[in-house]
Motif scaffolding. Structure first.
Motif, short mmCIF file in Angstrom:
data_model
loop_
_atom_site.label_atom_id
_atom_site.label_comp_id
_atom_site.label_asym_id
_atom_site.label_seq_id
_atom_site.Cartn_x
_atom_site.Cartn_y
_atom_site.Cartn_z
N THR A 26 0.83 -1.21 0.00
CA THR A 26 0.00 0.00 0.00
C THR A 26 0.86 1.26 0.00
OG1 THR A 26 -1.83 -1.10 1.14
CG2 THR A 26 -1.76 1.29 1.26
N THR A 43 -6.11 8.72 -2.12
CA THR A 43 -5.47 7.54 -1.55
C THR A 43 -5.69 7.41 -0.04
OG1 THR A 43 -3.37 8.74 -1.36
CG2 THR A 43 -3.73 7.44 -3.36
N VAL A 94 -7.27 4.04 1.45
CA VAL A 94 -6.59 3.16 2.41
C VAL A 94 -7.41 2.99 3.67
CG1 VAL A 94 -4.55 2.93 3.89
CG2 VAL A 94 -4.29 3.65 1.51
N ALA A 96 -6.11 2.17 -4.28
CA ALA A 96 -5.64 2.16 -2.89
C ALA A 96 -6.55 1.29 -2.02
CB ALA A 96 -5.60 3.59 -2.35
N THR A 132 -5.32 -2.40 -0.32
CA THR A 132 -5.36 -2.49 1.14
C THR A 132 -6.33 -3.57 1.62
OG1 THR A 132 -4.90 -0.12 1.27
CG2 THR A 132 -5.71 -1.18 3.27
#
Length: 208
Positions: free
Chosen positions: A23, A42, A46, A116, A120
């Protein structure tokens, strides 16, 4: 949940988040390529990915993955292939020193958000890890649900802060490089690491 137990969880989470993984490689590659505005996409990507992974773990999917070699391997290979594909896309991209233009920026940021999020969330090792990690900080004498909410909110917040730091530090570092060829080399280095992480994910064993 006692304050001491929560502080222990924060310390353990900080140590975990300090280790750069796929990540972080993806996020720093985006930030090196297009600057700090990538954080708008992002960071929430995440955070949502960690939220989904932790929630899935707490709902018992982690136990299923830990028990099923076939399911674990399938999900691992899907995640690995996605990392390699993202690395390939980054390798082909052309870094720009300027800010993201308003035209098309929504689409670009949208793609970054979903990439992202997927990198993740689609991590079987992470899901299994949360199953083993979270119960260590649960007080059996208190309601488990409230403790799960506190721990999950804490970790997701810390993960978002961690990614924000990587984005802004990378952007500051990026500003010192005005040579397009050097910037392109750095971008390809990040892409190589991302593809390497995908290959490693595919090859690593279940119990490693």
């Amino acid at each position: 949940m006692s304050l001491e137990l929560w502080i222990a969880f924060v310390a353990a989470s900080a140590a975990l988040l300090a280790l750069p993984g796929p990540t972080v490689i993806l996020i720093t590659s985006y930030a090196m390529n297009q600057g700090r505005r990538t954080g708008l996409a992002t960071i929430p990507g995440v955070a949502l990915g960690d939220f989904v992974a932790m929630t899935t773990s707490l709902l018992g999917a982690g136990a299923v993955l830990a028990a099923s070699a076939t399911l674990f391997t399938a999900l691992k290979l899907v995640g690995a292939a996605y990392l390699v594909w993202l690395g390939f896309k980054l390798w082909k991209s052309r870094p720009e020193l300027g800010e993201i233009t308003s035209t098309g920026s929504s689409q670009s940021l949208g793609k970054m958000f979903w990439n992202a999020f997927i990198v993740t969330a689609l991590n079987p090792k992470g899901i299994v890890f949360f199953v083993a990690f979270i119960p260590q900080f649960i007080d059996p004498a208190e309601p488990a649900f409230i403790q799960f909410v506190i721990l999950e909110a804490t970790f997701v917040t810390m993960a978002a802060i961690n990614i924000a730091l990587w984005v802004f530090l990378t952007d500051r570092f990026r500003a010192k490089f005005q040579n397009p060829r050097l910037l392109n080399s750095l971008n390809k280095t990040g892409a190589s690491f991302l593809m390497g992480a995908g290959v490693f994910t595919a090859l690593v064993g279940r119990n490693s």
